[in-house]
Design a protein around this motif. Structure first.
Motif, PDB file in Angstrom:
ATOM      1  N   UNK A 150       0.714  -1.738   0.210  1.00 44.71           N
ATOM      2  CA  UNK A 150      -0.153  -0.277  -0.047  1.00 44.71           C
ATOM      3  C   UNK A 150       0.640   1.227   0.117  1.00 44.71           C
ATOM      4  N   UNK A 151       2.249   1.173   0.144  1.00 47.51           N
ATOM      5  CA  UNK A 151       3.136   1.992  -0.080  1.00 47.51           C
ATOM      6  C   UNK A 151       2.960   3.207   1.217  1.00 47.51           C
ATOM      7  N   UNK A 152       2.959   2.608   2.600  1.00 49.34           N
ATOM      8  CA  UNK A 152       2.494   3.393   3.622  1.00 49.34           C
ATOM      9  C   UNK A 152       3.743   3.373   4.448  1.00 49.34           C
ATOM     10  N   UNK A 153       4.712   2.819   4.131  1.00 50.86           N
ATOM     11  CA  UNK A 153       6.438   3.169   5.083  1.00 50.86           C
ATOM     12  C   UNK A 153       7.237   3.693   4.033  1.00 50.86           C
ATOM     13  N   UNK A 154       7.393   4.468   4.631  1.00 48.69           N
ATOM     14  CA  UNK A 154       7.933   6.130   3.705  1.00 48.69           C
ATOM     15  C   UNK A 154       9.842   5.923   4.780  1.00 48.69           C
ATOM     16  N   UNK A 155      10.852   5.513   3.770  1.00 47.76           N
ATOM     17  CA  UNK A 155      12.484   5.888   4.920  1.00 47.76           C
ATOM     18  C   UNK A 155      12.693   7.304   4.681  1.00 47.76           C
ATOM     19  N   UNK A 156      12.868   8.046   6.559  1.00 46.06           N
ATOM     20  CA  UNK A 156      13.062   9.126   6.429  1.00 46.06           C
ATOM     21  C   UNK A 156      14.272   9.125   6.096  1.00 46.06           C
ATOM     22  N   UNK A 157      15.039  10.668   6.093  1.00 47.98           N
ATOM     23  CA  UNK A 157      16.372  11.256   6.178  1.00 47.98           C
ATOM     24  C   UNK A 157      17.520  10.147   7.142  1.00 47.98           C
ATOM     25  N   UNK A 158      16.690  10.326   8.140  1.00 45.33           N
ATOM     26  CA  UNK A 158      17.410   9.697   9.042  1.00 45.33           C
ATOM     27  C   UNK A 158      18.319   8.157   8.784  1.00 45.33           C
ATOM     28  N   UNK A 159      17.057   7.659   8.210  1.00 46.40           N
ATOM     29  CA  UNK A 159      17.686   6.419   7.504  1.00 46.40           C
ATOM     30  C   UNK A 159      16.787   5.841   8.309  1.00 46.40           C
ATOM     31  N   UNK A 160      15.547   5.413   8.365  1.00 48.52           N
ATOM     32  CA  UNK A 160      14.625   5.101   9.455  1.00 48.52           C
ATOM     33  C   UNK A 160      13.715   5.061   8.912  1.00 48.52           C
ATOM     34  N   UNK A 161      12.818   3.602   8.896  1.00 52.65           N
ATOM     35  CA  UNK A 161      11.355   3.732   8.242  1.00 52.65           C
ATOM     36  C   UNK A 161      10.278   4.377   9.621  1.00 52.65           C
ATOM     37  N   UNK A 162       9.316   4.864   9.056  1.00 53.90           N
ATOM     38  CA  UNK A 162       8.440   5.469   9.385  1.00 53.90           C
ATOM     39  C   UNK A 162       6.657   5.421   8.875  1.00 53.90           C
ATOM     40  N   UNK A 163       5.927   5.148   8.967  1.00 49.38           N
ATOM     41  CA  UNK A 163       4.530   4.307   8.502  1.00 49.38           C
ATOM     42  C   UNK A 163       3.915   5.495   8.651  1.00 49.38           C
ATOM     43  N   UNK A 164       3.088   5.577   7.340  1.00 50.31           N
ATOM     44  CA  UNK A 164       2.467   6.453   6.873  1.00 50.31           C
ATOM     45  C   UNK A 164       1.168   6.014   7.263  1.00 50.31           C
ATOM     46  N   UNK A 165       0.159   6.661   9.052  1.00 49.32           N
ATOM     47  CA  UNK A 165      -0.856   5.619   8.950  1.00 49.32           C
ATOM     48  C   UNK A 165      -2.132   6.442   8.486  1.00 49.32           C
ATOM     49  N   UNK A 166      -2.077   7.435   7.506  1.00 49.97           N
ATOM     50  CA  UNK A 166      -3.387   7.539   6.552  1.00 49.97           C
ATOM     51  C   UNK A 166      -3.224   6.440   5.228  1.00 49.97           C
ATOM     52  N   UNK A 167      -2.025   5.682   5.239  1.00 52.04           N
ATOM     53  CA  UNK A 167      -2.020   4.202   4.127  1.00 52.04           C
ATOM     54  C   UNK A 167      -2.007   3.498   4.689  1.00 52.04           C
ATOM     55  N   UNK A 168      -2.126   2.701   5.628  1.00 51.98           N
ATOM     56  CA  UNK A 168      -1.248   1.798   6.449  1.00 51.98           C
ATOM     57  C   UNK A 168      -2.762   1.075   6.249  1.00 51.98           C
ATOM     58  N   UNK A 169      -2.938   0.225   6.392  1.00 43.56           N
ATOM     59  CA  UNK A 169      -3.941  -0.720   6.202  1.00 43.56           C
ATOM     60  C   UNK A 169      -3.722  -2.090   7.011  1.00 43.56           C
TER      61      UNK A 169
END
Lengths: 273, 191
Positions: A150-169
């Protein structure tokens, strides 16, 4: 001229008729509800329900082997629709989202080595647990991002994963993919989370990362009579069955491992990208 | 003995994919995973054998007596397409597990040039019905061998450090070429 045309037409006619007869003889009856249900399902074939894709799930639903609620992706409105088609009651459910229990990016977590092998958390984890001093933390090589349908996880600059809650199912694929077992499905309406998974003692945890949970029990003491945060193995954990509501509790945390994340409100604040 | 030579020829020496370059589309398309390659192999062997027999019958019972051999291509396509449909219908009813495991591959084969090529070749070479059956079976096995080998290589290749420019289809095509050269080593084994 006539013969070839007749022969070709004849062969075509015979095979056509043969197929028509075969379709009658070999007709397989499919429950009409199956198609209806299939149209309602998300169609991402994520496998979160335990079946091989949405079509398989709808077949299991019609046969009565599965409940509409087994689909972790459908929202409440869709579940009610499925219940209507199936003629069953659907209870209320709380929306969950995945949350990565680590915020130790490169700027705050210390490193003991540099991993430059195949870019996958699973392989990095095999080699001395990756390059971070904290052997519990996010490796930042995006295995969870790769499995998310669902493309709900992004890698933020600090080299760590972050979930985008609105896309997470809350399908749970990333939970299984993370070799560090950092990802939990938490109720979206909760606000206070312990974003750390380090179970080492305070001194060791602090040495590894600036934002680790030290197990200092300050937060636990705040709810002494009614424990909403439990310390176990030098790590605080939020009891999501009765989550803390008072955001002031995060102020007692000396490292910031205990943080406020308004998961359901982040959805609205976020610009659509 | 003749039949054995026919099989060896179809599987190794004149391999449909790697020596005759037929059926390249599924060879590249469904070779990313070993399990799907196996499924495709099963479906191709099955359809190829049936198509070989059916087109032999049509050719020798209808086309040749009526002196209409120039119609062979179009009739073979017609026969193969409708037969695949028939097999699909029947399988769905008789053996749902097999139907599910062959899945999308069965209809895909309808337009597979290796299947048509096999039918045309057995007519060109004047095979008997038995020879045609064995030849089609061998051709299917040969196609499967190439596909499974290639899928195995591609699976390992996924994990290798490939230069950026070669990633994906490029390296797959290079691999296919190398594999084809390897099969050229069988040339001369059977005439």
């Amino acid at each position: 001229m006539l013969t070839p045309t007749a022969v070709l037409a004849g062969i075509g006619l015979v095979s056509g008729l043969g197929l028509a007869v075969a379709a009658k003889v070999f007709a397989v009856e499919i429950d009409p509800r199956q198609e209806e249900i299939n149209d309602q399902l998300p169609g991402a074939n994520c496998g979160g329900c335990g079946y091989a894709g949405c079509a398989d799930f709808s077949a299991a639903l019609v046969e009565g082997k599965a409940d509409p609620g087994d689909c972790p992706v459908c929202d409440d409105a869709t579940l009610r629709l499925l219940g209507e088609i199936m003629g069953v009651e659907v209870g209320e459910s709380v929306r969950h989202v995945a949350l990565i229990m680590c915020q130790g990016g490169l700027s705050v977590a210390h490193r003991e080595g540099r991993y430059n092998g195949h870019a996958s958390c699973a392989s990095a984890d095999l080699i001395a647990g990756g390059g971070k001093l904290c052997s519990y933390g996010c490796l930042g090589l995006a295995d969870c991002q790769a499995v998310c349908a669902f493309g709900a996880i992004e890698m933020i600059e600090d080299c760590i994963a972050r979930v985008i809650p609105s896309r997470c199912t809350a399908c749970g694929k990333c939970v299984a993919a993370c070799p560090k077992h950092l990802i939990r499905l938490v109720p979206a309406n909760t606000q206070i989370h312990v974003l750390c998974s380090n179970t080492e003692k305070g001194a060791a945890a602090r040495k590894a990362c600036n934002v680790s949970c030290l197990g200092c029990k300050k937060c636990e003491k705040t709810f002494e009579d009614d424990p909403r945060i439990i310390i176990h193995d030098h790590l605080a954990k939020v009891d999501y069955l009765k989550p803390p509501t008072d955001q002031a509790v995060v102020e007692v945390c000396p490292t910031g491992a205990l943080t406020v994340r308004l998961l359901d409100r982040e959805d609205r604040a976020r610009q659509p990208s | 003995m003749n039949l054995l030579l026919l099989v060896i020829s179809a599987v190794l020496v004149n391999n449909f994919v790697l020596a005759r370059f037929l059926g390249i589309c599924p060879f590249l398309g469904v070779s990313k995973k070993l399990s799907t390659a196996m499924g495709m192999t099963g479906a191709v062997i099955f359809v190829m054998t049936l198509a070989g027999i059916a087109s032999w019958l049509i050719y020798h019972v209808v086309l040749a007596p009526l002196d209409l051999v120039y119609l062979q291509t179009i009739t073979f396509i017609l026969i193969i397409a409708s037969m695949v449909q028939l097999v699909e219908l029947a399988l769905q009813k008789i053996s749902p597990p097999l139907y599910r495991s062959l899945g999308i591959f069965l209809p895909l084969i309808t337009t597979n040039c290796a299947v048509l090529g096999c039918a045309v070749m057995s007519v060109q070479n004047d095979y008997s019905l038995l020879e045609t059956t064995v030849f089609a079976l061998g051709a299917g096995v040969g196609f499967g061998l190439a596909l499974v080998l290639f899928a195995g290589i591609r699976e390992v290749l996924e994990l290798a450090e490939t230069p950026k420019a070669f990633r994906g289809t490029a390296i797959a095509l290079v691999t296919a070429g190398v594999l084809s050269m390897a099969f050229m080593g069988f040339a001369g084994l059977v005439k």
